[in-house]
Design a protein around this motif. Sequence first.
Motif, short mmCIF file in Angstrom:
data_model
loop_
_atom_site.label_atom_id
_atom_site.label_comp_id
_atom_site.label_asym_id
_atom_site.label_seq_id
_atom_site.Cartn_x
_atom_site.Cartn_y
_atom_site.Cartn_z
N THR A 1 20.61 42.81 61.35
CA THR A 1 19.64 42.92 62.43
C THR A 1 19.87 44.20 63.21
OG1 THR A 1 21.05 41.66 63.92
CG2 THR A 1 19.43 40.42 62.65
N ALA A 2 18.88 44.59 63.98
CA ALA A 2 18.98 45.75 64.86
C ALA A 2 18.19 45.46 66.13
CB ALA A 2 18.46 47.01 64.18
N ALA A 3 18.64 46.05 67.23
CA ALA A 3 17.92 45.91 68.49
C ALA A 3 18.08 47.18 69.30
CB ALA A 3 18.44 44.71 69.28
N THR A 4 17.06 47.51 70.07
CA THR A 4 17.11 48.65 70.97
C THR A 4 16.14 48.44 72.12
OG1 THR A 4 16.75 51.03 71.17
CG2 THR A 4 15.43 49.89 69.52
N TRP A 5 16.48 49.03 73.25
CA TRP A 5 15.56 49.02 74.39
C TRP A 5 14.36 49.91 74.13
CZ3 TRP A 5 14.81 53.96 75.73
CH2 TRP A 5 15.84 54.87 75.40
N CYS A 6 14.46 50.82 73.13
CA CYS A 6 13.43 51.81 72.86
C CYS A 6 12.26 51.17 72.10
CB CYS A 6 14.01 52.95 72.05
SG CYS A 6 12.83 54.25 71.64
N SER A 7 11.04 51.44 72.55
CA SER A 7 9.86 50.89 71.87
C SER A 7 8.94 51.98 71.33
CB SER A 7 9.07 49.99 72.83
OG SER A 7 8.63 50.75 73.97
N ALA A 8 9.45 53.20 71.23
CA ALA A 8 8.63 54.32 70.73
C ALA A 8 8.12 54.03 69.33
CB ALA A 8 9.46 55.61 70.73
N GLY A 9 6.86 54.36 69.09
CA GLY A 9 6.26 54.09 67.80
C GLY A 9 6.98 54.78 66.66
N ALA A 10 7.45 55.98 66.90
CA ALA A 10 8.15 56.71 65.84
C ALA A 10 9.44 56.00 65.43
CB ALA A 10 8.45 58.14 66.30
N VAL A 11 10.12 55.39 66.40
CA VAL A 11 11.35 54.67 66.09
C VAL A 11 11.04 53.40 65.30
CG1 VAL A 11 13.31 53.43 67.10
CG2 VAL A 11 12.57 55.62 68.07
N ARG A 12 10.00 52.68 65.70
CA ARG A 12 9.63 51.46 64.96
C ARG A 12 9.23 51.81 63.53
NH1 ARG A 12 6.50 50.49 69.56
NH2 ARG A 12 4.57 50.55 68.30
#
Length: 624
Positions: free
Chosen positions: A204-215
């Motif tokens: 699994t992975a998690a991040t506070w970042c929701s940028a489309g490029a990251v997703r």
Amino acid sequence: MFEPRSVAYQPLKPAAPATDARGVPYSLEYDDVYHPVAGAFAQAHYVFLDGNGLPGRWRGRHQYTVCETGFGLGVNFLTLWRAWREDARRPARLHVVSFEAHPLPVDHLSAMLDRIAPDAAARDLAGQLAARWPPLLPGIHRLEFEAGRVTLTLAFGDAGVMVPALPFAADAFFLDGFAPSRNPAMWTPELLAALANHAVAGATAATWCSAGAVRRGLQDVGFRVDRRPGFAGKTHMTVAVREAGGQVAAPLPPSHVAVVGGGIAGAAIAHALSLRDVAVTVFEKSGSASVHQDHAAAAVTPLVARDDNVRARLSRAGSLRAAARWGELPVHARPWRCGTLQLARDAGRAADAASILAALRFPATWVRGVDAGEASDLAGLSVSRGGLYFAAGMLVRPHALIGELRRSPGVRQVTANISRLAPHAGRWQLYTDTDEVAGEAPVVVLANAVGARAVLRASGLLAPLSRMDQMHALAGEVTALPAHALHGGPRCIIGGEGYLLPAVEGWCVAGSTYAHGAVDSAVTEAGQGVNLAKAAGLLGQVDARALLALAPGSLPGWAGWRAVLPGRLPAIGTLPHAPGVVAATGFASRGLTWAALAGDMIAGQLCGEPSILERDLQAAVAPR
């Protein structure tokens, strides 16, 4: 000769501590805060633990590995460690691998954590982290907590370089760099792909970042990506699952390991396995336990090179591991951190050493240049010239150290001269020189110096190992000098062309000789003359004359053998053509430098832990 491809050297740039107008820790490098105003520890729990389904996902596992990008203040690690502590169904071992290009100096790290810690329990864990915080040197640092059940593998350097360089398999990822707009290098498709290469199936992975490029980047490397409500009013955060493929999950530790050889290599490996609750049997020749009885003292000192080459990096890793692994042993066996003066051969080389330090930008608390006056002050004796001073240089008493390591829990001693190995029903049987089976184990470690070559040849395993086939024994001796002849002896190790060590029970060890082609290794008058001359060459005229007045042949000493491979690097690792057979030999003149490193390399690999060395360094010492 084999030349592994090294990680290109980049000087480490520590973080400059700062806070913004609200008192929040702030990065001047990236013009961004380390955590939100609402609270670092609260965010760590909400985003990274809850986002990865922890602690639930680690239950029922023997061990669990988390990879973090951006160690920062260590808040995510401390929060995870606390959750592990408080979970009655936790895995036996928790491993965290974290990358940081700009680590904080320990005093600033400690002060910031003390200011933001929410309670006494968090401050206690932060204090333990600060107490083990490594020197700010590039490369891999292993920190251990909870008697080794919690490990933190810190990679200091650019994540784009270090992530593909370090072998490990991760069950969960904490993606926590500064914002993509401030530090885009931490969110590139290339780095996400490198991270994905370390993921086990179902990671699994998690991040506070929701940028489309990251997703999209996570999707492109095999993760199923979802959004959740963000922390403290942030609209969204990202969670992801690697559904298929990836690394093989960490294996269970072996039930038993046989170690051939009871010297420093074998003892260090047995100790490292014991710390991981693996049963060990050490097989050694009759009388070998007393080989170092008269070896009063030896030194562990790193070295530096302008390009920070393989030898320098391995030397640094080995000395750091020896300090960490043996630093909490009982006093009689514990290395003594006394510092080392490495004297330049001449004025030209002293100037070159200064330029090397300027290029490397290592912290002065770890190594610094000194002139002859400061060197003499540090040594407490007049020395002939200046050079480099390594504050972490250590004096070791080999006999006491080896004895203590061999007394580790779960380590059994067997006296037997092992001559060959043979596979049998998925295990390896160990045969003596009278062709009797002395024991068997799923894993055998050959840590018997040059004797490993004969065992491999007799076992039909040497042919593919051309470098190990060239291993040879090199004799040498050291000489004990009465400390009163040197006003009590030096306060630190003095090295150069030879070495002189601080006094142990009234004697200072000087060395050493290199007797090529010797048929035996013995204390000799000629050898003592060589060692006296080497020691005298390190000192000022008055002290040098005092040494040269001593009579060669009348002094105590110790003689032994070095196992030397082409290139003078050791052979450490599993034989590629014989799974379950591991080499730890060819330590040459740096047995104490390589021993703890070899122990944790081998034990860690057998137990499925993250590596403590980059891939190119592992390749440099791989048996071949």
